[in-house]
Design an enzyme around this catalytic site. Sequence first.
Site, short mmCIF file in Angstrom:
data_model
loop_
_atom_site.label_atom_id
_atom_site.label_comp_id
_atom_site.label_asym_id
_atom_site.label_seq_id
_atom_site.Cartn_x
_atom_site.Cartn_y
_atom_site.Cartn_z
N SER A 1 7.80 -1.19 2.64
CA SER A 1 9.21 -0.97 1.83
C SER A 1 9.46 -1.60 0.84
O SER A 1 8.48 -1.62 -0.15
CB SER A 1 10.20 -1.59 2.99
OG SER A 1 11.74 -1.42 2.60
N TYR B 1 15.05 5.23 -6.54
CA TYR B 1 13.91 4.45 -5.66
C TYR B 1 14.76 3.69 -4.58
O TYR B 1 14.23 3.67 -3.40
CB TYR B 1 13.47 3.56 -6.51
CG TYR B 1 12.18 2.83 -5.83
CD1 TYR B 1 11.09 3.44 -5.81
CD2 TYR B 1 12.34 1.36 -5.63
CE1 TYR B 1 9.97 2.88 -5.15
CE2 TYR B 1 11.13 0.73 -5.22
CZ TYR B 1 10.22 1.41 -4.85
OH TYR B 1 8.89 0.68 -4.20
N THR C 1 0.71 -3.01 -10.08
CA THR C 1 -0.05 -1.96 -9.18
C THR C 1 0.09 -0.73 -10.21
O THR C 1 0.99 -0.60 -11.09
CB THR C 1 0.16 -1.70 -7.95
OG1 THR C 1 1.54 -1.00 -7.82
CG2 THR C 1 0.35 -3.10 -7.05
N GLY D 1 -1.83 6.75 0.99
CA GLY D 1 -1.66 6.44 -0.25
C GLY D 1 -2.85 5.28 -0.79
O GLY D 1 -2.19 4.10 -1.22
N ASP E 1 -1.92 15.02 1.65
CA ASP E 1 -0.79 14.97 0.93
C ASP E 1 0.37 14.86 1.93
O ASP E 1 0.51 15.77 2.75
CB ASP E 1 -0.46 16.34 0.17
CG ASP E 1 0.83 16.17 -0.79
OD1 ASP E 1 1.70 15.30 -0.68
OD2 ASP E 1 0.84 17.07 -1.68
N LYS F 1 14.04 3.33 -0.39
CA LYS F 1 13.64 2.07 0.49
C LYS F 1 14.80 1.68 1.31
O LYS F 1 14.28 1.14 2.57
CB LYS F 1 13.16 0.95 -0.63
CG LYS F 1 12.12 1.51 -1.27
CD LYS F 1 10.65 1.65 -0.57
CE LYS F 1 9.66 1.74 -1.15
NZ LYS F 1 8.38 2.10 -0.47
N PHE G 1 4.85 -6.19 -8.02
CA PHE G 1 3.53 -6.51 -8.44
C PHE G 1 2.93 -5.43 -9.39
O PHE G 1 3.50 -4.32 -9.52
CB PHE G 1 2.76 -6.48 -7.04
CG PHE G 1 3.02 -7.50 -6.19
CD1 PHE G 1 2.39 -8.83 -6.15
CD2 PHE G 1 4.10 -7.70 -5.15
CE1 PHE G 1 2.41 -9.82 -5.22
CE2 PHE G 1 4.38 -8.56 -4.24
CZ PHE G 1 3.44 -9.68 -4.29
N LYS H 1 -14.82 8.62 -3.53
CA LYS H 1 -16.07 8.15 -3.62
C LYS H 1 -16.28 6.55 -3.38
O LYS H 1 -17.01 6.15 -2.41
CB LYS H 1 -16.77 8.65 -4.67
CG LYS H 1 -18.37 8.48 -4.62
CD LYS H 1 -19.14 9.09 -5.75
CE LYS H 1 -20.64 8.89 -5.66
NZ LYS H 1 -20.96 7.34 -5.81
N SER I 1 -5.08 5.40 -2.95
CA SER I 1 -5.85 5.62 -4.09
C SER I 1 -5.77 4.72 -5.28
O SER I 1 -6.72 4.27 -6.00
CB SER I 1 -5.52 7.06 -4.83
OG SER I 1 -3.98 6.99 -5.23
N SER I 2 -4.96 3.45 -4.89
CA SER I 2 -4.65 2.38 -5.82
C SER I 2 -3.65 1.50 -5.27
O SER I 2 -3.01 1.89 -3.96
CB SER I 2 -4.08 3.05 -7.02
OG SER I 2 -2.67 3.55 -7.03
N GLY I 3 -3.52 0.19 -5.81
CA GLY I 3 -2.56 -0.80 -5.44
C GLY I 3 -2.62 -1.14 -3.97
O GLY I 3 -3.51 -1.39 -3.48
#
Length: 287
Positions: free
Chosen positions: A138, A152, A187, A10, A60, A156, A185, A46, A12-14
């Site tokens: 977590s 959610y 993100t 994971g 994935d 967790k 946060f 990239k 791609s961000s955050g």
Amino acid sequence: MEKKIILITGTSSGFGWLTAISCADSGHNVYATMRDTKGRNAEKAKALSEYQNIEVLDVDVTNGKAVKDAVTTIINKEGGIDVVVNNAGVYATGIAETFTEDDIEHVMDVNLKGYWRTTRAVLPQMRKQQGGLIINVSSVAGRFSFPFQTVYNIAKFAIEGLTEGLHYEVRQLGVDVVSVQPGAFPTAIFGKIIAGSDGSVIPGYGDLAKVPEQIGAGIMQLFETLKPDPQLVASAILQLIDMPKGKRPLRTVVDPATGKFSEIANTHVKEQYEHFLRAFGMGEMLN
């Protein structure tokens, strides 16, 4: 500092993005996974690939074969794997009753089964090399179940159960399994919110149906006031990576807003949990 081979999901961000960069900047070799590296995440893939010590893999976490293939690729290239950071996830919020079985299955497939697929793929190698670290990202929502993000929270809570049990199962084999519990946060996960698909139940909640939106506004206000920096989570993960084997705490809270809340709970649970293990003849697992 010992250079380590690190797999992060994971990215791609955050937290995943920041952790990949932080680890690479510290001299570690990072394999950063994300979905759709040729499509919507092409630019992000990239950009990460341009960092020294980072290689991006298209994975994935809901695809078991893709996860296994990625782990095999890393082991074949590097001869082993030292650290896994399970981070890939989605955020779900809204009235719990609106979530169908399919909705819950999707959240669990990413947020729980994704962690398990990666963990199970790396454990044979970590046992073989008698060393390794698995860090599960977590949440403080894995300790306390906050209303209107119940689905959610379910995932967790499950991550906390996975981490705590496995922590004691494999530590004597040289493998550390720990969790990081971030608070809220700012993100990109808040831009990927999953809501329940059965809206037919919403009218029955009356004014309560407005609460999820009010909570969202409150979180945005918290971000504006406290300005919590997501880099704090990446730095906490890097600190765990650089700690000596066997010395890493089971849980690390990173929450500028309400951190004491979770830290106090963790301390009391740890004390009673150790009593529990001794009472059932498992005291040696605390060594």
